[in-house]
Design a protein around this motif. Structure first.
Motif, short mmCIF file in Angstrom:
data_model
loop_
_atom_site.label_atom_id
_atom_site.label_comp_id
_atom_site.label_asym_id
_atom_site.label_seq_id
_atom_site.Cartn_x
_atom_site.Cartn_y
_atom_site.Cartn_z
N ALA A 22 -47.20 8.31 -61.71
CA ALA A 22 -46.20 7.44 -61.09
C ALA A 22 -44.86 7.86 -61.69
CB ALA A 22 -46.50 5.98 -61.39
N ILE A 23 -43.89 8.21 -60.82
CA ILE A 23 -42.59 8.67 -61.30
C ILE A 23 -41.60 7.54 -61.14
CG2 ILE A 23 -40.77 10.40 -60.99
CD1 ILE A 23 -43.55 11.54 -61.77
N GLU A 24 -40.90 7.19 -62.20
CA GLU A 24 -39.89 6.13 -62.09
C GLU A 24 -38.81 6.29 -63.14
OE1 GLU A 24 -42.41 2.63 -62.59
OE2 GLU A 24 -41.69 2.43 -64.63
N GLY A 25 -37.73 5.51 -62.94
CA GLY A 25 -36.68 5.43 -63.95
C GLY A 25 -36.95 4.20 -64.79
N ASN A 26 -36.21 3.12 -64.48
CA ASN A 26 -36.46 1.86 -65.16
C ASN A 26 -37.54 1.02 -64.49
OD1 ASN A 26 -35.05 1.62 -67.53
ND2 ASN A 26 -33.15 0.97 -66.53
N GLY A 27 -38.04 1.48 -63.37
CA GLY A 27 -39.06 0.72 -62.66
C GLY A 27 -38.50 -0.52 -61.96
N SER A 28 -37.17 -0.54 -61.76
CA SER A 28 -36.57 -1.74 -61.17
C SER A 28 -36.92 -1.89 -59.69
CB SER A 28 -35.05 -1.72 -61.34
OG SER A 28 -34.48 -0.68 -60.58
N LYS A 29 -37.32 -0.80 -59.04
CA LYS A 29 -37.69 -0.86 -57.62
C LYS A 29 -39.16 -0.47 -57.43
CE LYS A 29 -33.93 1.56 -56.65
NZ LYS A 29 -33.11 1.26 -57.82
N ARG A 30 -39.97 -0.78 -58.44
CA ARG A 30 -41.40 -0.48 -58.37
C ARG A 30 -42.03 -1.19 -57.17
NH1 ARG A 30 -43.56 -1.92 -63.87
NH2 ARG A 30 -42.25 -0.23 -64.63
N GLY A 31 -41.44 -2.31 -56.78
CA GLY A 31 -41.99 -3.09 -55.66
C GLY A 31 -41.60 -2.57 -54.30
N LEU A 32 -40.84 -1.47 -54.25
CA LEU A 32 -40.38 -0.90 -52.98
C LEU A 32 -41.46 0.02 -52.41
CD1 LEU A 32 -37.90 -0.41 -51.06
CD2 LEU A 32 -37.16 1.33 -52.64
N LEU A 33 -41.65 0.00 -51.12
CA LEU A 33 -42.64 0.83 -50.42
C LEU A 33 -44.06 0.55 -50.92
CD1 LEU A 33 -40.77 4.24 -49.98
CD2 LEU A 33 -40.58 2.15 -48.67
N THR A 100 -31.40 2.79 -62.39
CA THR A 100 -30.84 4.03 -62.96
C THR A 100 -30.23 4.84 -61.83
OG1 THR A 100 -32.88 5.27 -62.60
CG2 THR A 100 -32.67 4.11 -64.72
N ILE A 101 -29.35 5.77 -62.20
CA ILE A 101 -28.72 6.62 -61.17
C ILE A 101 -29.79 7.47 -60.48
CG2 ILE A 101 -28.06 8.44 -62.84
CD1 ILE A 101 -26.03 7.43 -59.74
N GLY A 102 -30.80 7.90 -61.24
CA GLY A 102 -31.87 8.69 -60.63
C GLY A 102 -32.63 7.88 -59.58
N GLY A 103 -32.86 6.61 -59.89
CA GLY A 103 -33.58 5.75 -58.95
C GLY A 103 -32.77 5.48 -57.69
N ILE A 104 -31.46 5.33 -57.87
CA ILE A 104 -30.60 5.10 -56.70
C ILE A 104 -30.60 6.32 -55.79
CG2 ILE A 104 -28.15 4.93 -56.09
CD1 ILE A 104 -29.37 2.23 -56.69
N VAL A 105 -30.59 7.51 -56.38
CA VAL A 105 -30.63 8.73 -55.56
C VAL A 105 -32.01 8.87 -54.91
CG1 VAL A 105 -30.58 11.25 -55.67
CG2 VAL A 105 -28.81 9.91 -56.82
N ALA A 106 -33.07 8.63 -55.69
CA ALA A 106 -34.42 8.82 -55.15
C ALA A 106 -34.71 7.85 -54.01
CB ALA A 106 -35.45 8.64 -56.27
N THR A 107 -34.04 6.71 -53.99
CA THR A 107 -34.25 5.75 -52.91
C THR A 107 -33.13 5.78 -51.87
OG1 THR A 107 -33.20 4.04 -54.27
CG2 THR A 107 -35.60 4.17 -54.35
N ASN A 108 -32.08 6.53 -52.16
CA ASN A 108 -30.92 6.65 -51.26
C ASN A 108 -30.47 5.30 -50.70
OD1 ASN A 108 -28.83 7.86 -49.81
ND2 ASN A 108 -30.13 8.25 -48.03
N LEU A 109 -30.20 4.39 -51.59
CA LEU A 109 -29.79 3.04 -51.17
C LEU A 109 -28.26 2.92 -51.22
CD1 LEU A 109 -32.32 0.62 -52.86
CD2 LEU A 109 -32.09 1.16 -50.43
N SER A 110 -27.69 2.53 -50.10
CA SER A 110 -26.24 2.37 -50.03
C SER A 110 -25.90 0.97 -49.54
CB SER A 110 -25.64 3.39 -49.07
OG SER A 110 -26.16 4.68 -49.33
#
Lengths: 384, 476
Positions: A22-33, A100-110
């Motif tokens: 499981a790849i994550e940053g802070n896991g703040s969007k673990r509940g997504l998808l 994290t910035i990595g998580g924002i990019v990986a989810t492309n949330l704007s």
């Protein structure tokens, strides 16, 4: 959980992996998808820190695990910002840790400014990531214009950690706007509200936020620029929008709070037992879509991006999901089951299926980056 | 000269049969096989390279494109897509054993929707054609490459074209919503749509700038934007390139993003002035053209702020346009820059690296030294806001040694761009021209990774196989 504090540590973890991660940053969007089927978690949370910031070149690089608030604070000190205004989803997912910035990019949330300034992926200049072979791969760079080779930045953005482990991100950053104001239009119905937003977005005044609150309903149009411009444009727009309903002004402090709550989808956030969908559609399709959803269940709705982004909250049932799916297909749009209790997320297609010809290419692209299928299996689609 | 892969003899031997088969797929005048009519397709904007193709097909529908692709895929025939042929990097350069699919007859505008701010057009519609179709309502299509009168949107997508105004409006990738395309195996697929952000892998983003290696784009859904109330330019000339560079930093640092911020060096100023008589100061080492948008009052306010900033850098000349005519006069020289250089030297290479903007003074100094070393003149125009540098290297095409020196000089400039933290190409694409320099920017395993993605789309490497990646890895 394995959370190395160097890129080399990420490489070692990938090379050592025999089972999916499981790849994550802070896991703040673990509940997504969809829930990931993995025995171990590889996190970039300890890969932290801004590595380059040149305000006059409008560029910032940071290790993938750098918390977003740290980046936003650093930018604010120099009067700059991440223009796509990524949402803070901690309330939606009921977590405390920041994105994290990595998580924002990986989810492309704007957020709301996406309608005017573009998405996170539009502002992504460069990445470093570790592929499934444990190689560090760079794409893009630190300059604003770059068409050298295939653009893997775009491919990795929004791929939810299924193609590689992002280790460093380089973003284009922009001057923060000096002044802001919001025009509030009391519209009689959703269709009129969408027309009011379109009128703003097709004006020459550079609207940077165009949302519709179905309660009321109220159309909201944001201006951001130098103070002189905001004053001038607000006056002109006020006249133009009067034909849609009564127009009032929301001044800067309240306007900032208002758009923050729209950015984070606060108005639709009921209890954690509700499901939340995020739909992307053509704005003119919004009134029919809203009507269909309201007929199907007691939907709480929030429209952004001129009506092109629809946040929906409703019962976490397969019936409700099917209704959202049908309405989105009718609108020729795209949907994401953004948040739901785990059983629903595991049971349904959380994003639209791919056409067969594209699915075949997708499988080969996945294999080209992650041949052993290590990264986030099942995150986006079952068996992918 | 950059080598092309050897043609497959068995394909060349079947030429007549292939042309006959193509004629059944694209009836009428849609297939070109005779030598004289193939001639116009042998080259593009990188005219030093010429290679007539096996045949040219000019389909009028996506279904015809798919039929041709299926046939070529089934028969192991290479394919090279082509729009208007304006590529400066050899993006449309054919192969002797390849079928060129030209999209120019697919030039219909299928839909325009102002409220939803989008247009659906076929790949052969010109860049300017889109703006022309929407400007009566005050709209425009933002990316504006200098070839916009001729270049086609399908080519723009494949090269991720930029222009002078991308500092504010972004490049092609930032102005697209969806594509219809034909895969190398001949399947018709749609990516993106008529809405923003599609969930799933970003095929739209990956296709954009893929230089015709992943599929043939036949339809494009673009965002159209309402234009500003007006725009106005100013000119600022300085005693040194470093000073001009510092002024650019100060403008950006003040929070102003001009819609255009163009930099010209002394040789370029002189060439443009001699050509266009735009009133450029000949004693300046560097000159900026700065354009802002908005109402007249907003323009006044922004130009006053920028003028005040520039005044801190001891300018030789500061000229703020007071009318549209004066703006045009300021732009006149810059817009004619390529023609102006062409008057000094009929042959020139237009390079296209990007550098971190802070490195400009150092890079210009090094380019000046190289110019002396190679004995070739160079003029520099630079999109100063975004770091995209266009050195124009002048040479004599009748002298092979001069052309070789120009190519070497260009390669050295691009290596320098990478060295200071930039890249090989900002908007022209790698094409054939910069193919063999890719190892300067990427490590072998990084190129292998990109090639593996090309293979995922095109397992047999039949689509534009001679572009972007060094040839040694081309599957036989």
């Amino acid at each position: 959980m394995n959370a190395p504090d160097t890129e080399a540590g990420i490489v070692d973890a990938v090379l050592a992996a025999r089972e999916p991660l499981a790849i994550e940053g802070n896991g703040s969007k673990r509940g997504l998808l969809r829930p990931v089927q993995a025995a171990e978690t590889l996190s970039t949370r300890n890969l932290s820190g801004i590595t380059l910031y040149k305000p006059t070149e409008m560029v910032l690089s940071a290790r993938a695990g750098t918390p977003l608030p740290e980046i936003e604070a650093t930018l604010a000190e120099r009067g700059q910002m991440l223009a796509p205004e990524p949402p803070d989803t901690h309330a939606l997912f009921g977590v405390r840790q920041p994105a994290t910035i990595g998580g924002i990019v990986a989810t492309n949330l704007s957020g709301p400014r996406r309608i005017n300034a573009g998405s996170i992926r539009d502002h992504l200049l460069g990445i470093r990531f570790v592929n499934g072979r444990g190689e560090v791969v760079r794409s893009g760079g630190r300059v604003l214009k770059n068409v050298t080779g295939l653009d893997l930045c775009k491919l990795l953005a929004g791929s939810h950690g299924t193609l590689g482990v992002l280790t460093e991100i380089t973003m284009k950053v922009l001057p923060a706007t000096e002044a802001t104001a919001t025009l509030k239009v009391a519209v009689p119905d959703i269709a009129t509200g969408i027309r009011a937003l379109s009128a703003g977005l097709t004006s020459p005044y550079g609207i940077t936020g165009a949302a519709l609150l179905p309660m009321g309903p109220t159309a909201l149009l944001r201006l951001e620029d130098f103070a002189e411009s905001v004053t001038y444009r607000a006056a002109r727009l006020r006249e133009d929008l009067a034909r849609f309903g009564e127009v009032s002004m929301v001044e800067a402090p309240e306007s900032r709070l208002l758009w923050r709550s729209i950015r984070d989808a606060d108005p639709i956030n009921g209890g954690p037992d509700h499901a939340i969908w995020r739909l992307s559609i053509r704005p003119s399709a919004a009134p029919a879509l809203v009507a269909a959803l309201q007929e199907a269940f007691a939907a709480r709705l929030l429209l952004d991006w001129g009506g092109g982004l629809v946040w929906v909250a409703g019962p976490a049932t397969e019936e409700a999901h099917q209704a959202v799916l049908a309405a989105t297909i009718a609108a020729r749009g795209s949907y994401t089951l953004f948040r739901a209790p785990e059983p629903l997320r595991a049971a349904v297609a959380v994003i639209p299926p791919e056409a067969p010809a594209l699915a075949a290419i997708a499988a080969r692209v996945k294999a080209a980056l992650d041949p052993a299928g290590l990264f986030n299996p099942g995150r986006m689609r079952a068996g992918q | 000269m950059i080598p092309l892969p050897p043609p497959k003899p068995e394909i060349l031997a079947r030429r007549d049969a292939i042309i006959a088969a193509l004629r059944t797929l694209v009836p009428g005048e849609g297939v070109i096989g005779d030598e004289t009519r193939l001639k116009p397709y042998e080259t593009d904007g990188l005219s030093a390279y010429r290679q007539p193709p096996l045949a040219v097909v000019l389909p009028t529908t996506t279904e015809q494109v798919a039929a041709v692709m299926r046939y070529c895929h089934g028969n192991g025939i290479r394919v090279v897509p082509r729009g208007a042929g304006t590529s400066l990097s050899g993006g449309a350069l054919p192969l002797a054993d390849a079928v060129v699919i030209g999209l120019m007859r697919m030039n219909r505008i299928l839909e325009i929707d102002f409220d939803d701010r989008l247009a659906v057009v076929e790949a052969g519609v010109t860049n300017l054609g889109i703006t022309k179709a929407v400007e009566h309502e005050g709209f425009f299509y933002a990316p504006d490459p200098s070839s916009q009168l001729a270049c086609m949107i399908g080519g723009n997508v494949n090269m991720n074209s930029g222009g002078a105004h991308c500092l504010k409006y972004g490049v092609t990738a930032n102005n697209l919503l969806g594509l219809k395309l034909v895969t190398p195996e001949g399947e018709i697929v749609e990516v993106g749509g008529d809405h923003l952000d599609t969930a799933g892998y970003d095929w739209l983003g990956l296709m954009t700038g893929s230089e015709g290696m992943l599929g043939i784009v036949t339809e494009v859904t673009v965002r159209i934007l309402r234009g500003p109330e007006g725009a106005r330019a100013m000119l600022a000339a300085f005693k040194g390139t470093e000073i001009a560079g510092a002024a650019v930093d100060a403008i950006i640092g003040s929070g102003i993003i001009p819609v255009a911020l163009e930099f010209m060096d002394k040789p370029c100023i002189h060439a443009c002035e001699a050509f266009a008589h735009a009133g450029y100061p000949l004693d300046a080492e560097a000159m900026l053209i700065i354009e802002v948008e908005g109402s007249v009052a907003e323009q006044d306010f922004l130009l006053a702020r920028i003028k005040e900033i520039c005044a801190r850098f001891d300018p030789i000349s500061l000229k703020v346009a007071t009318s549209a005519e004066e703006s045009m006069a300021i732009w006149k020289g810059r817009k004619g820059a390529f023609g102006a250089v062409g008057r000094i030297s009929p042959d020139y290479l237009c390079m296209d690296g990007t550098i971190p903007t802070g490195e400009l003074p150092f890079v210009l100094k090094r380019i000046g030294e190289m110019s002396t070393q190679y004995g070739l003149q160079v003029a520099n125009v630079f999109h100063a806001g975004d770091g995209n540098l266009h050195p124009l290297i002048m040479f004599d095409a009748n002298n092979p040694a001069s052309f070789r020196a120009a190519e070497d000089f260009g390669a050295d400039i691009l290596k320098l761009c990478v060295e200071v933290g930039g890249c090989l190409t900002g908007e022209h694409g790698v094409g054939v021209e910069k193919r063999d320099l890719m190892h300067v920017q990427f490590q072998p395993h990084e190129l292998a990774q990109q090639r593996a993605i090309k293979t995922a789309f095109d397992p047999a490497w039949l689509l534009n196989p001679h572009k972007v990646f060094p040839l040694e890895a081309l599957p036989q």
